[in-house]
Design a protein around this motif. Structure first.
Motif, PDB file in Angstrom:
ATOM      1  N   SER A   1       0.844  -1.183   0.000  1.00  0.00           N
ATOM      2  CA  SER A   1       0.000   0.000   0.000  1.00  0.00           C
ATOM      3  C   SER A   1       0.890   1.247   0.000  1.00  0.00           C
ATOM      4  O   SER A   1       1.665   1.462   0.921  1.00  0.00           O
ATOM      5  CB  SER A   1      -0.900  -0.019   1.229  1.00  0.00           C
ATOM      6  N   LEU A   2       0.753   2.061  -1.032  1.00  0.00           N
ATOM      7  CA  LEU A   2       1.500   3.320  -1.086  1.00  0.00           C
ATOM      8  C   LEU A   2       0.667   4.462  -0.518  1.00  0.00           C
ATOM      9  O   LEU A   2       1.179   5.313   0.197  1.00  0.00           O
ATOM     10  CB  LEU A   2       1.918   3.629  -2.528  1.00  0.00           C
ATOM     11  N   ILE A   3      -0.625   4.477  -0.848  1.00  0.00           N
ATOM     12  CA  ILE A   3      -1.562   5.455  -0.295  1.00  0.00           C
ATOM     13  C   ILE A   3      -2.851   4.707   0.019  1.00  0.00           C
ATOM     14  O   ILE A   3      -3.753   4.595  -0.822  1.00  0.00           O
ATOM     15  CB  ILE A   3      -1.839   6.617  -1.282  1.00  0.00           C
ATOM     16  N   GLY A   4      -2.920   4.134   1.213  1.00  0.00           N
ATOM     17  CA  GLY A   4      -4.089   3.353   1.614  1.00  0.00           C
ATOM     18  C   GLY A   4      -4.415   2.280   0.593  1.00  0.00           C
ATOM     19  O   GLY A   4      -3.529   1.623   0.066  1.00  0.00           O
ATOM     20  N   ASP A   5      -5.707   2.125   0.306  1.00  0.00           N
ATOM     21  CA  ASP A   5      -6.137   1.194  -0.740  1.00  0.00           C
ATOM     22  C   ASP A   5      -6.271   1.904  -2.083  1.00  0.00           C
ATOM     23  O   ASP A   5      -6.733   1.310  -3.055  1.00  0.00           O
ATOM     24  CB  ASP A   5      -7.493   0.570  -0.367  1.00  0.00           C
ATOM     25  N   LYS A   6      -5.871   3.160  -2.126  1.00  0.00           N
ATOM     26  CA  LYS A   6      -6.032   3.965  -3.341  1.00  0.00           C
ATOM     27  C   LYS A   6      -4.902   3.755  -4.351  1.00  0.00           C
ATOM     28  O   LYS A   6      -5.130   3.790  -5.558  1.00  0.00           O
ATOM     29  CB  LYS A   6      -6.105   5.465  -2.992  1.00  0.00           C
TER      30      LYS A   6
ATOM     31  N   ASP B   1      -7.100   2.888  -7.418  1.00  0.00           N
ATOM     32  CA  ASP B   1      -8.543   2.711  -7.234  1.00  0.00           C
ATOM     33  C   ASP B   1      -9.048   3.868  -6.376  1.00  0.00           C
ATOM     34  O   ASP B   1      -8.798   3.920  -5.178  1.00  0.00           O
ATOM     35  CB  ASP B   1      -8.844   1.375  -6.550  1.00  0.00           C
ATOM     36  N   LEU B   2      -9.762   4.781  -6.995  1.00  0.00           N
ATOM     37  CA  LEU B   2     -10.302   5.932  -6.268  1.00  0.00           C
ATOM     38  C   LEU B   2     -11.770   5.715  -5.925  1.00  0.00           C
ATOM     39  O   LEU B   2     -12.618   6.594  -6.131  1.00  0.00           O
ATOM     40  CB  LEU B   2     -10.100   7.215  -7.081  1.00  0.00           C
ATOM     41  N   GLY B   3     -12.079   4.527  -5.444  1.00  0.00           N
ATOM     42  CA  GLY B   3     -13.412   4.220  -4.934  1.00  0.00           C
ATOM     43  C   GLY B   3     -14.523   4.282  -5.946  1.00  0.00           C
ATOM     44  O   GLY B   3     -15.546   4.899  -5.694  1.00  0.00           O
ATOM     45  N   GLY B   4     -14.334   3.665  -7.072  1.00  0.00           N
ATOM     46  CA  GLY B   4     -15.395   3.610  -8.071  1.00  0.00           C
ATOM     47  C   GLY B   4     -15.412   4.791  -9.023  1.00  0.00           C
ATOM     48  O   GLY B   4     -15.974   4.708 -10.107  1.00  0.00           O
ATOM     49  N   VAL B   5     -14.812   5.916  -8.636  1.00  0.00           N
ATOM     50  CA  VAL B   5     -14.762   7.087  -9.502  1.00  0.00           C
ATOM     51  C   VAL B   5     -13.736   6.866 -10.618  1.00  0.00           C
ATOM     52  O   VAL B   5     -13.992   7.157 -11.792  1.00  0.00           O
ATOM     53  CB  VAL B   5     -14.379   8.355  -8.695  1.00  0.00           C
ATOM     54  N   PHE B   6     -12.605   6.316 -10.259  1.00  0.00           N
ATOM     55  CA  PHE B   6     -11.529   6.072 -11.206  1.00  0.00           C
ATOM     56  C   PHE B   6     -10.769   4.834 -10.750  1.00  0.00           C
ATOM     57  O   PHE B   6     -10.341   4.757  -9.599  1.00  0.00           O
ATOM     58  CB  PHE B   6     -10.584   7.287 -11.262  1.00  0.00           C
ATOM     59  N   ARG B   7     -10.631   3.888 -11.648  1.00  0.00           N
ATOM     60  CA  ARG B   7      -9.920   2.652 -11.325  1.00  0.00           C
ATOM     61  C   ARG B   7      -9.129   2.218 -12.560  1.00  0.00           C
ATOM     62  O   ARG B   7      -9.679   2.146 -13.657  1.00  0.00           O
ATOM     63  CB  ARG B   7     -10.930   1.579 -10.936  1.00  0.00           C
ATOM     64  N   THR B   8      -7.865   1.917 -12.360  1.00  0.00           N
ATOM     65  CA  THR B   8      -7.029   1.504 -13.481  1.00  0.00           C
ATOM     66  C   THR B   8      -6.835   0.001 -13.482  1.00  0.00           C
ATOM     67  O   THR B   8      -7.132  -0.679 -12.505  1.00  0.00           O
ATOM     68  CB  THR B   8      -5.622   2.141 -13.386  1.00  0.00           C
ATOM     69  N   GLY B   9      -6.302  -0.484 -14.584  1.00  0.00           N
ATOM     70  CA  GLY B   9      -5.746  -1.829 -14.595  1.00  0.00           C
ATOM     71  C   GLY B   9      -4.369  -1.716 -13.953  1.00  0.00           C
ATOM     72  O   GLY B   9      -3.966  -0.644 -13.486  1.00  0.00           O
ATOM     73  N   ILE B  10      -3.635  -2.795 -13.932  1.00  0.00           N
ATOM     74  CA  ILE B  10      -2.281  -2.769 -13.368  1.00  0.00           C
ATOM     75  C   ILE B  10      -1.341  -2.345 -14.487  1.00  0.00           C
ATOM     76  O   ILE B  10      -1.416  -2.863 -15.597  1.00  0.00           O
ATOM     77  CB  ILE B  10      -1.922  -4.138 -12.778  1.00  0.00           C
ATOM     78  N   PHE B  11      -0.460  -1.377 -14.188  1.00  0.00           N
ATOM     79  CA  PHE B  11       0.373  -0.778 -15.226  1.00  0.00           C
ATOM     80  C   PHE B  11       1.792  -0.565 -14.720  1.00  0.00           C
ATOM     81  O   PHE B  11       2.112  -0.832 -13.576  1.00  0.00           O
ATOM     82  CB  PHE B  11      -0.251   0.531 -15.723  1.00  0.00           C
ATOM     83  N   ASN B  12       2.661  -0.060 -15.609  1.00  0.00           N
ATOM     84  CA  ASN B  12       4.059   0.198 -15.261  1.00  0.00           C
ATOM     85  C   ASN B  12       4.483   1.569 -15.789  1.00  0.00           C
ATOM     86  O   ASN B  12       3.677   2.297 -16.373  1.00  0.00           O
ATOM     87  CB  ASN B  12       4.955  -0.930 -15.806  1.00  0.00           C
ATOM     88  N   ILE B  13       5.739   1.911 -15.591  1.00  0.00           N
ATOM     89  CA  ILE B  13       6.265   3.217 -16.004  1.00  0.00           C
ATOM     90  C   ILE B  13       6.202   3.391 -17.525  1.00  0.00           C
ATOM     91  O   ILE B  13       5.890   4.484 -18.021  1.00  0.00           O
ATOM     92  CB  ILE B  13       7.715   3.421 -15.492  1.00  0.00           C
TER      93      ILE B  13
END
Length: 173
Positions: free
Chosen positions: A45-50, A134-146
């Motif tokens: 976790s870098l910033i909570g579950d976000k 994951d911003l709680g349903g408002v915005f959610r990404t797939g898993i990504f890299n640089i």
């Protein structure tokens, strides 16, 4: 090809993009337990579950698309085609001296990110992805890299540059 400041700039953006991406992937591979078919893997976790880091090996393309393809088709669509497209883009940005500086940076970022992921596919047979938002349903990404961030940023810059150019074109009445 004469090595001009412009050419050096293009090469520098590409090399830095590849280097940052590959260093980040090495750090993830070494320090984060990967997810496998039988294990969940480590989640940091870098910033909570976000904002979370994890280690996922993606044998497909964006969001794992193409991972089910037969090996020949996967080589064509995930290696040969991207290498050809990146080669054409690279040739274009070196030859077309009218490209503005924002677009030049954007194209070089796209090439660098694309080459970094192609490198992974050639060397490892998959691409290491590790960021998840994951911003709680408002915005959610797939898993990504640089590399994905670099390609996406380049595309967004090109979109803004093209919209700005269209805005400045005067339409005769």
């Amino acid at each position: 090809m004469k090595l001009t400041k412009r050419s050096l700039y293009i090469i520098l953006v590409i090399v830095i993009t590849i280097a940052v991406d590959q260093i980040s992937k090495v750090l993830v591979r070494v320090n984060i337990q990967p997810r496998t078919e039988t294990t969940i893997g480590e989640r940091i976790s870098l910033i909570g579950d976000k904002f979370i880091m994890m280690n996922i090996e993606n044998s497909g393309a964006f969001l794992g698309m193409g991972s089910d393809l037969n090996p020949t088709l996967r080589i064509i669509l995930l290696l040969i085609l991207p290498i050809l497209v990146l080669g054409f883009v690279l040739r274009h940005i070196f030859k077309d001296k009218t490209i503005d500086s924002w677009s030049l940076f954007a194209f070089a970022s796209i090439v660098g990110g694309g080459l970094a992921n192609v490198f992974d596919r050639i060397v490892y047979g998959s691409v290491t992805d590790f960021f998840f938002i994951d911003l709680g349903g408002v915005f959610r990404t797939g898993i990504f890299n640089i590399a994905d961030v670099s390609v996406t940023t380049g595309m967004i810059i090109l979109l803004f540059v093209s919209l700005k150019k269209k805005k400045t074109i005067e339409i005769p009445e």
